[in-house]
Design a protein around this motif. Structure first.
Motif, PDB file in Angstrom:
ATOM      1  N   GLU A  47       0.836  -1.208   0.000  1.00 23.87           N
ATOM      2  CA  GLU A  47       0.000   0.000   0.000  1.00 23.87           C
ATOM      3  C   GLU A  47       0.870   1.258   0.000  1.00 23.87           C
ATOM      4  N   ARG A  48       2.012   1.209   0.688  1.00 27.36           N
ATOM      5  CA  ARG A  48       2.859   2.395   0.798  1.00 27.36           C
ATOM      6  C   ARG A  48       3.782   2.591  -0.401  1.00 27.36           C
ATOM      7  N   THR A  49       3.676   1.724  -1.380  1.00 26.61           N
ATOM      8  CA  THR A  49       4.363   1.978  -2.647  1.00 26.61           C
ATOM      9  C   THR A  49       3.603   3.041  -3.437  1.00 26.61           C
ATOM     10  N   ASP A  51       1.657   6.756  -3.224  1.00 26.35           N
ATOM     11  CA  ASP A  51       1.635   7.932  -2.347  1.00 26.35           C
ATOM     12  C   ASP A  51       0.291   7.941  -1.629  1.00 26.35           C
ATOM     13  N   SER A  52       0.283   8.473  -0.419  1.00 26.02           N
ATOM     14  CA  SER A  52      -0.958   8.541   0.343  1.00 26.02           C
ATOM     15  C   SER A  52      -2.055   9.248  -0.453  1.00 26.02           C
ATOM     16  N   PHE A  58      -3.416   6.049   3.758  1.00 26.66           N
ATOM     17  CA  PHE A  58      -3.086   4.658   4.065  1.00 26.66           C
ATOM     18  C   PHE A  58      -4.066   4.115   5.101  1.00 26.66           C
ATOM     19  N   ASP A  62       1.067   0.160   9.879  1.00 28.17           N
ATOM     20  CA  ASP A  62       2.443   0.369   9.433  1.00 28.17           C
ATOM     21  C   ASP A  62       3.135  -0.978   9.196  1.00 28.17           C
ATOM     22  N   ARG A  68      12.082  -0.039   4.060  1.00 23.73           N
ATOM     23  CA  ARG A  68      12.269   0.378   2.670  1.00 23.73           C
ATOM     24  C   ARG A  68      13.712   0.863   2.491  1.00 23.73           C
ATOM     25  N   ARG A  96       3.940  -0.529  -7.810  1.00 22.72           N
ATOM     26  CA  ARG A  96       2.745   0.302  -7.715  1.00 22.72           C
ATOM     27  C   ARG A  96       1.768   0.009  -8.852  1.00 22.72           C
TER      28      ARG A  96
END
Length: 371
Positions: A47-49, A51-52, A58, A62, A68, A96
């Motif tokens: 999910e964090r690949t 951008d918010s 998100f 975490d 990363r 992504r």
């Protein structure tokens, strides 16, 4: 005599220690099989690949035990990947998916769904040609947009796999979501064939999770992919009410069948099978066999007129590759079907009257379904 007994015991003890060490290495390495707990730890990184701002914030927790260590550049068609490492010496590549960008380039890659040979060369404009091998089976075909995406990411991908290997990592997990899953298929094939051809170390191990995966190649590519990935090392994980695994749009014609099939002489085959055709057979079969090629021709025209110009603006000098005249896309890899329950529907009602196109497709509903 005592010396011999002592030496024998010492050898036996050393053997036990060595076997124990081997067992420990095996236990901490990549294991075959679908592991929901393993996937649940990977989805927050996936999910964090994004951008918010790409996904409205998100929603997964975490990432735990994932750091990363690299973020790629953004390709001309908006592709990006991250590299994460774990404390037990694994590398995780997250790719992504589609984003909404003002120029529509991310969606243009999806819509550039002509089919190209799974082994060949594609022009990347000013970057020159990208020569690739994604399958060994003759006639295997893949989504042209995903091959373009791979081409633009290939240098950084190869460099990162080499760098992680130099750091002592031998286990690489590839995770893609949505468009990123389509890319994960071709990335996985590309890396495995590089390894098979001696361009990557033979002791690298790969495992792939394709989340919300679109159809990305024809049946021959699917066969080849399933053969080269082996049993238990690649999974296509789909929410059964997600619409994205239903695309790319698929049309099958009689020319998509193997060379030896009943369609070589359908009238003779039906007679042989006890169903002799009636007088209207020839007209009906001609209409049937001509329908799909007509659709293929119309789609080809739409893509060339509407999508190709966007690709060309993003990739100046781009020259279209050789195409396979087919849209016979198939599902790829071992499928894992995630079936929503009543608790899921409380979060995601799936109500057409309250239309939200990404409701069942985003990373978060997949996280809910595997935890």
């Amino acid at each position: 005599m005592k010396k011999q007994i002592f030496s024998g015991l010492l050898c036996a003890f050393a053997m036990v220690i060595w076997l124990s060490s081997c067992k420990s290495d095996t236990q901490t390495g990549l294991k075959p099989g679908f592991d929901a707990a393993e996937l649940a730890t990977l989805l927050p990184a996936m999910e964090r690949t994004y951008d918010s701002s790409d996904i409205g914030g998100f929603k997964t927790p975490d990432p735990v035990n994932l750091k990363r260590v690299f973020r790629s550049s953004v390709s001309p068609l908006m592709n990006r990947f991250d590299v994460w490492t774990t404390s037990d010496k694994k590398a995780v590549i997250t790719i992504r998916g589609t984003i909404v960008d003002t120029a529509g380039l991310s969606f243009a890659l999806n819509f550039y769904c002509r089919m190209v040979p799974a082994t060949g060369s594609v022009n990347l404009g000013g970057k020159g040609n990208f020569n690739y091998k994604l399958a060994a089976l003759p006639g295997a075909g893949v989504h042209a947009g995903f091959v373009l995406g791979l081409g633009f990411m290939s240098e950084e991908l190869f460099s990162q796999v080499e760098n992680q290997y130099k750091e002592g990592i031998r286990d690489v997990v590839i995770v893609g979501h949505s468009q990123g899953s389509g890319l994960a298929y071709v990335v996985t094939s590309w890396l495995r064939y590089l390894q098979k051809d001696g361009k990557l170390p033979s002791d690298l191990r790969f495992k792939t999770y394709c989340i919300a995966a679109p159809k990305s190649g024809n049946l021959l590519f699917a066969y080849d992919y399933e053969k080269i990935t082996g049993e238990g090392y690649s999974y296509s994980v789909n929410n059964v009410i997600d619409w994205v695994p239903s695309i790319a749009m698929t049309f099958q014609s009689v020319t998509d069948f193997p060379k030896v099939s009943p369609f070589r002489d359908l009238k003779g085959f039906l007679t042989y099978a006890g169903f002799p055709p009636g007088p209207g057979f020839d007209i009906g079969f001609e209409a049937f066999s001509g329908a799909a090629p007509g659709v293929v021709a119309q789609l080809t025209q739409v893509i060339h007129q509407s999508i190709y110009p966007k690709i060309l603006r993003a990739v100046p000098g781009f020259v279209e590759p050789e195409f396979i005249e087919s849209f016979d896309y198939q599902r790829i890899g071992t499928g894992i079907s995630l079936v929503p329950d009543s608790a899921y529907y409380k979060l995601f009602p799936n109500d057409p009257a309250r239309f939200q196109v990404w409701e069942n497709h985003s990373v978060y509903p997949y996280y809910v379904l595997v935890t």
